[in-house]
Design an enzyme around this catalytic site. Sequence first.
Site, PDB file in Angstrom:
ATOM      1  N   GLY A  59      -5.607  14.305 -77.099  1.00 23.38           N
ATOM      2  CA  GLY A  59      -4.287  13.997 -76.463  1.00 23.38           C
ATOM      3  C   GLY A  59      -4.548  14.195 -74.843  1.00 23.38           C
ATOM      4  O   GLY A  59      -3.707  13.859 -73.946  1.00 23.38           O
ATOM      5  N   GLY A  60      -5.819  14.422 -74.485  1.00 21.99           N
ATOM      6  CA  GLY A  60      -6.272  14.423 -73.096  1.00 21.99           C
ATOM      7  C   GLY A  60      -6.072  13.083 -72.360  1.00 21.99           C
ATOM      8  O   GLY A  60      -6.065  12.163 -72.896  1.00 21.99           O
TER       9      GLY A  60
ATOM     10  N   SER B 156      -7.896  23.847 -82.411  1.00 22.04           N
ATOM     11  CA  SER B 156      -8.669  24.526 -81.188  1.00 22.04           C
ATOM     12  C   SER B 156     -10.121  24.224 -81.592  1.00 22.04           C
ATOM     13  O   SER B 156     -10.587  24.802 -82.726  1.00 22.04           O
ATOM     14  CB  SER B 156      -8.282  25.788 -80.722  1.00 22.04           C
TER      15      SER B 156
ATOM     16  N   LYS C  34     -11.464  21.843 -67.549  1.00 24.27           N
ATOM     17  CA  LYS C  34     -12.423  21.200 -66.498  1.00 24.27           C
ATOM     18  C   LYS C  34     -11.744  21.298 -65.204  1.00 24.27           C
ATOM     19  O   LYS C  34     -12.236  20.913 -64.210  1.00 24.27           O
ATOM     20  CB  LYS C  34     -12.529  19.541 -66.787  1.00 24.27           C
TER      21      LYS C  34
ATOM     22  N   LYS D 162     -20.550  17.662 -62.405  1.00 23.45           N
ATOM     23  CA  LYS D 162     -20.931  18.838 -61.865  1.00 23.45           C
ATOM     24  C   LYS D 162     -21.978  19.929 -62.859  1.00 23.45           C
ATOM     25  O   LYS D 162     -21.881  20.956 -62.457  1.00 23.45           O
ATOM     26  CB  LYS D 162     -19.416  19.630 -62.164  1.00 23.45           C
TER      27      LYS D 162
ATOM     28  N   VAL E 219     -12.898  10.102 -62.212  1.00 16.75           N
ATOM     29  CA  VAL E 219     -12.112   9.164 -62.750  1.00 16.75           C
ATOM     30  C   VAL E 219     -10.948   9.269 -62.290  1.00 16.75           C
ATOM     31  O   VAL E 219     -10.030  10.072 -62.561  1.00 16.75           O
ATOM     32  CB  VAL E 219     -12.457   9.528 -64.292  1.00 16.75           C
TER      33      VAL E 219
ATOM     34  N   GLY F 268      -7.163   8.946 -62.089  1.00 11.75           N
ATOM     35  CA  GLY F 268      -6.041   9.429 -63.163  1.00 11.75           C
ATOM     36  C   GLY F 268      -6.162  10.312 -64.039  1.00 11.75           C
ATOM     37  O   GLY F 268      -5.443  10.778 -64.859  1.00 11.75           O
ATOM     38  N   SER F 269      -7.668  10.843 -64.045  1.00  8.07           N
ATOM     39  CA  SER F 269      -8.090  11.795 -65.268  1.00  8.07           C
ATOM     40  C   SER F 269      -7.434  13.129 -65.043  1.00  8.07           C
ATOM     41  O   SER F 269      -7.325  13.472 -63.736  1.00  8.07           O
ATOM     42  CB  SER F 269      -9.449  11.816 -65.599  1.00  8.07           C
TER      43      SER F 269
ATOM     44  N   VAL G 173      -9.862  14.397 -58.517  1.00 10.35           N
ATOM     45  CA  VAL G 173      -9.659  15.014 -57.099  1.00 10.35           C
ATOM     46  C   VAL G 173      -8.546  14.048 -56.408  1.00 10.35           C
ATOM     47  O   VAL G 173      -7.607  14.662 -55.424  1.00 10.35           O
ATOM     48  CB  VAL G 173     -10.739  14.947 -56.142  1.00 10.35           C
TER      49      VAL G 173
END
Length: 223
Positions: free
Chosen positions: A9-10, A67, A93, A135, A179, A181-182, A186
Amino acid sequence: KRVLVTGAGGSIGSELCRQIMRLGPAKLVLVDNSEFNLFQVDAEVRRVAGPLAPGSGPAAVVTCLASVNDGVRIDRIFAEHGPETVYHAAAYKHVPIVEVNEPEGAETNVLGTLNVAEAAQRHHARRMVLVSTDKAVRPSNVMGATKRLAELILQSLHEQQTEQGTGSTVFTAVRFGNVLGSSGSVVPIFREQIDHGGPVTVTHPDVTRYFMTIPEAVQLILQ
């Protein structure tokens, strides 16, 4: 193929599901711990079911509210649906949030990855792909460190398989930067800062940032 996506759903997970659906899988298993996100992505993938890949029948879509931290539940999902390909996008994240919630970040990003990877191995999935981050390269924050540990888990399982001559699961990790819109990008922070008249916070005046869109990122994962 039977395909399973964690964090379905992410922002990255849902685009993965949309693009996978257009390729005509036999079954798409959506795994997410957010009921609302799961409801949304389920409705959306059923809408974009066509056009299907040539020669494929209608895909079965299965929603699993779960989960990745629940190893027993994850194992049952793998046992029931026998996914051949696994895309592991479930993660915490947001750097500042994980920075002050270290145990939760580690539990999901590290132990959650271990649960999914071991289930994939146990139930003979052909391939597991981890969605990682830039990262993880020489990490300077907790989130990056947890994602690097997740990568090391896959490397370790791969080496173990090779040494023992057992198992046939191919483990892969892909790293992404900014990315557009993710969740965790940033860009929304910059946009909000500009809306409020600035200043825009940058790491260094000479920094160069490279961006890609969510569909581009997902294309690379699938390829």
